[in-house]
Design a protein around this motif. Structure first.
Motif, PDB file in Angstrom:
ATOM      1  N   ASP A   1       2.902   1.696  -3.199  1.00 58.98           N
ATOM      2  CA  ASP A   1       2.078   2.240  -4.283  1.00 58.98           C
ATOM      3  C   ASP A   1       1.926   3.750  -4.147  1.00 58.98           C
ATOM      4  OD1 ASP A   1      -0.004   1.947  -6.518  1.00 58.98           O
ATOM      5  OD2 ASP A   1      -1.211   2.847  -4.913  1.00 58.98           O
ATOM      6  N   LEU A   2       1.718   4.238  -2.914  1.00 66.22           N
ATOM      7  CA  LEU A   2       1.635   5.682  -2.702  1.00 66.22           C
ATOM      8  C   LEU A   2       2.915   6.373  -3.167  1.00 66.22           C
ATOM      9  CD1 LEU A   2       0.112   5.834   0.911  1.00 66.22           C
ATOM     10  CD2 LEU A   2      -1.085   6.266  -1.236  1.00 66.22           C
TER      11      LEU A   2
ATOM     12  N   ARG B   1       3.328   6.470  -6.998  1.00 64.64           N
ATOM     13  CA  ARG B   1       2.483   7.486  -7.631  1.00 64.64           C
ATOM     14  C   ARG B   1       3.086   8.878  -7.458  1.00 64.64           C
ATOM     15  NH1 ARG B   1      -2.653   5.464  -4.543  1.00 64.64           N
ATOM     16  NH2 ARG B   1      -3.505   7.534  -5.019  1.00 64.64           N
TER      17      ARG B   1
ATOM     18  N   ARG C   1       1.896  13.368   4.908  1.00 68.25           N
ATOM     19  CA  ARG C   1       0.651  14.095   4.636  1.00 68.25           C
ATOM     20  C   ARG C   1       0.856  15.598   4.754  1.00 68.25           C
ATOM     21  NH1 ARG C   1      -3.819  13.264   9.049  1.00 68.25           N
ATOM     22  NH2 ARG C   1      -2.185  14.391  10.181  1.00 68.25           N
TER      23      ARG C   1
ATOM     24  N   VAL D   1      -6.054  11.461  -0.053  1.00 69.54           N
ATOM     25  CA  VAL D   1      -7.246  10.705   0.329  1.00 69.54           C
ATOM     26  C   VAL D   1      -6.853   9.314   0.819  1.00 69.54           C
ATOM     27  CG1 VAL D   1      -9.304   9.549  -0.567  1.00 69.54           C
ATOM     28  CG2 VAL D   1      -8.891  11.952  -1.105  1.00 69.54           C
ATOM     29  N   ASP D   2      -5.925   8.664   0.121  1.00 67.90           N
ATOM     30  CA  ASP D   2      -5.525   7.306   0.494  1.00 67.90           C
ATOM     31  C   ASP D   2      -4.700   7.295   1.775  1.00 67.90           C
ATOM     32  OD1 ASP D   2      -6.856   6.329  -1.693  1.00 67.90           O
ATOM     33  OD2 ASP D   2      -5.086   6.234  -2.979  1.00 67.90           O
TER      34      ASP D   2
ATOM     35  N   TYR E   1       0.838  -1.204   0.000  1.00 66.33           N
ATOM     36  CA  TYR E   1       0.000   0.000   0.000  1.00 66.33           C
ATOM     37  C   TYR E   1       0.873   1.255   0.000  1.00 66.33           C
ATOM     38  CZ  TYR E   1      -4.005   2.948   1.330  1.00 66.33           C
ATOM     39  OH  TYR E   1      -5.003   3.904   1.359  1.00 66.33           O
TER      40      TYR E   1
ATOM     41  N   GLU F   1      -5.105   9.506   4.235  1.00 69.19           N
ATOM     42  CA  GLU F   1      -6.100   9.741   5.282  1.00 69.19           C
ATOM     43  C   GLU F   1      -6.865   8.464   5.609  1.00 69.19           C
ATOM     44  OE1 GLU F   1      -6.520  12.226   7.117  1.00 69.19           O
ATOM     45  OE2 GLU F   1      -5.763  14.015   6.101  1.00 69.19           O
ATOM     46  N   ALA F   2      -7.168   7.666   4.582  1.00 64.61           N
ATOM     47  CA  ALA F   2      -7.953   6.448   4.799  1.00 64.61           C
ATOM     48  C   ALA F   2      -7.207   5.460   5.689  1.00 64.61           C
ATOM     49  CB  ALA F   2      -8.286   5.794   3.451  1.00 64.61           C
ATOM     50  N   ILE F   3      -5.917   5.277   5.439  1.00 67.18           N
ATOM     51  CA  ILE F   3      -5.186   4.286   6.233  1.00 67.18           C
ATOM     52  C   ILE F   3      -4.843   4.845   7.612  1.00 67.18           C
ATOM     53  CG2 ILE F   3      -2.826   4.841   5.494  1.00 67.18           C
ATOM     54  CD1 ILE F   3      -2.516   1.705   5.229  1.00 67.18           C
TER      55      ILE F   3
ATOM     56  N   GLN G   1      -5.600  12.676  -4.626  1.00 66.33           N
ATOM     57  CA  GLN G   1      -5.904  11.257  -4.509  1.00 66.33           C
ATOM     58  C   GLN G   1      -4.965  10.551  -3.541  1.00 66.33           C
ATOM     59  OE1 GLN G   1      -8.678   9.653  -5.835  1.00 66.33           O
ATOM     60  NE2 GLN G   1      -7.924   8.247  -4.279  1.00 66.33           N
ATOM     61  N   VAL G   2      -3.673  10.915  -3.578  1.00 67.22           N
ATOM     62  CA  VAL G   2      -2.725  10.319  -2.629  1.00 67.22           C
ATOM     63  C   VAL G   2      -3.084  10.722  -1.201  1.00 67.22           C
ATOM     64  CG1 VAL G   2      -0.319  10.264  -1.870  1.00 67.22           C
ATOM     65  CG2 VAL G   2      -0.863  10.139  -4.303  1.00 67.22           C
TER      66      VAL G   2
END
Length: 461
Positions: free
Chosen positions: A166-167, A170, A407, A206-207, A163, A209-211, A203-204
């Protein structure tokens, strides 16, 4: 220790201290097979050599040839082993003296005693695990419940590392496109537009923040929660603790102040790991031991994830009760109205209601009363959430702090991009964010961080 095969062979006891059915002494490094050949006496007359990934029955001897124990020995050649090096495991009987004697025989053959976490460190340095997987090994070992075990297993399988990788990839893609714009400003090359950069960053973010939300939501399932029972003497804290544990852990007597120090136990509350602490009863005292216990109790109250203020609902509130209720923060407090099997004191019920704190009735001598308390504790800690979902990725504190740093860099980068800051300056923040993500998975991690991570492991893993 640099990446690649080590010239040293290490050894350690890989099973817990104490008596058991089996004890394991593990070796890793270039001399592992040689040491096994020297100390192993096969039970088979036809034995010629160790076959990889098989158990060989026989005896382990000391360096003088005296038999120490009947054993099973396995040989796992590198790089297809846990550490990426040659590994030998000697399975002997689990008595402390036996295991120690086998280890001493191994060390006499020129093997060095392993440092904490050194087998897993070698697995990381040899590319068998990334740093998130290495940390997951320790989390697997220390997992107190099935839920925390599943969370560690998801990371050990490489889910979190993929995960984060991948961040970073990108972001690296955005970085390459930015560099083209910086290095070839006069060329007719289609460059990354600011709007595209902002969309990619969004988008990065957002991902990330999600984790990070998983960390906040599920940290109690992974790390456990500190729940402190607090209140004046003889409110019934010790009785409640014994009832929750299902055994007599705390001494319970009618004498006020029986518990003069705090008592701590690990308990599984329907899958939720909890450190349950029974503190000394709050009161003025000249007893030095009890005063020290009260001081430590107040420290625990400040550290607690949840404070259960235990009140005797059959008696009027004392000054100590009122002071504790006044100090209690709403978000981390649960008022336990204990001794519901006795006639209630009206003033106490009304005073507690006026505080606006959540309450739960409890009776230490009745199963239903204790079950209600357990349900209320879980509700205050994790709400209606039952357990983390299968395969959910939950970073630990180190990983979450790294994600938070990345972040903040990306948020600042996004704002600067909107304000028209040149790409050559923006690329510095993007490079910093990529570096932070690389450190999380261990692709470029300072030695001090590795020492901290692996220093928390047990010896032998």
């Amino acid at each position: 220790m640099e990446q690649g095969q080590s010239t040293e062979t290490i050894g350690a006891i890989a099973t817990p201290l104490g008596s058991g059915g089996v004890g394991i002494v593990r070796l890793s490094g270039p001399k592992s097979l040689t040491v096994a050949q020297r100390l192993f006496l096969s039970a088979r007359q036809t034995f010629e050599a160790f076959k990889p990934y098989r158990l060989h029955h026989g005896w382990v001897t000391d360096v003088h040839g005296a038999r120490l124990d009947e054993v099973l020995v396995s040989f796992m050649p590198g790089p297809g082993s846990y550490s990426g090096e040659d590994i030998v495991e000697i399975n002997c009987h689990g008595g402390p003296a036996v295991v120690q004697a086998v280890l001493e025989a191994v060390l006499e053959c020129g093997v060095r005693l392993a440092r904490p976490g050194e087998f897993t460190l070698r697995a990381y340095l040899n590319g068998r695990l990334d740093l998130t997987q290495a940390e997951a090994v320790a989390e697997m070992i220390n997992a107190p419940t099935a839920s925390s075990l599943r969370l560690a297993g998801s990371k050990l399988a490489g889910g979190l590392g993929r995960y984060i990788r991948d961040l970073r990839q990108r972001l690296e893609s955005l970085r390459v496109q930015m560099c083209v714009a910086v290095d070839f400003p006069e060329e007719e090359i289609e460059c990354l537009a600011p709007e595209e950069l902002q969309a990619g960053l969004e988008q990065v973010l957002v991902d990330i923040e999600a984790i990070m939300a998983n960390f906040e939501r599920d940290r109690y399932w992974r790390d456990g929660a500190l729940v402190v029972l607090a209140g004046r003497v003889n409110a019934g804290k010790s009785s409640l603790m014994n009832a929750i544990l299902g055994r007599e852990r705390a001494i319970v007597t009618p004498i006020a102040g029986t518990t003069r120090d705090y008592l701590e136990e690990q308990v599984n509350l329907s899958g939720l790991p909890v450190r349950l602490v029974d503190t000394a009863g709050l009161r003025e005292t000249d007893d030095l031991v009890e005063r020290a216990g009260l001081s430590r109790s107040r420290e625990l109250l400040e550290q607690a994830d949840l404070v259960c203020v235990v009140l005797d609902s059959s008696q009027a509130l004392t000054a100590d009760d009122r002071a504790l209720l006044q100090e209690a923060p709403n978000e981390t407090t649960l008022v336990v109205l204990n001794k519901q099997d006795l006639p209630p004191h009206t003033e106490t019920q009304e005073a507690v209601a006026a505080q606006g704190l959540p309450t739960v009735p409890a009776v230490a001598v009745e199963a239903d009363g204790v079950d209600a308390l357990i349900r209320a504790v879980r509700q205050r800690l994790v709400g209606e959430r039952q357990e983390p979902e299968q395969g959910e990725l939950v970073p630990n504190l180190r990983q979450s702090q790294g994600l938070a740093q990345a972040r903040e860099e990306l948020r600042a980068l996004y704002d600067e991009c909107r304000n028209g800051v040149p790409y050559d300056l923006l690329s510095v923040r993007l490079e910093t964010a990529c570096t932070i993500l690389s450190e999380i998975i261990g692709e470029m991690t300072p030695a001090a961080v590795l020492e901290q991570v692996f220093g928390e492991f047990c010896i032998g893993k």
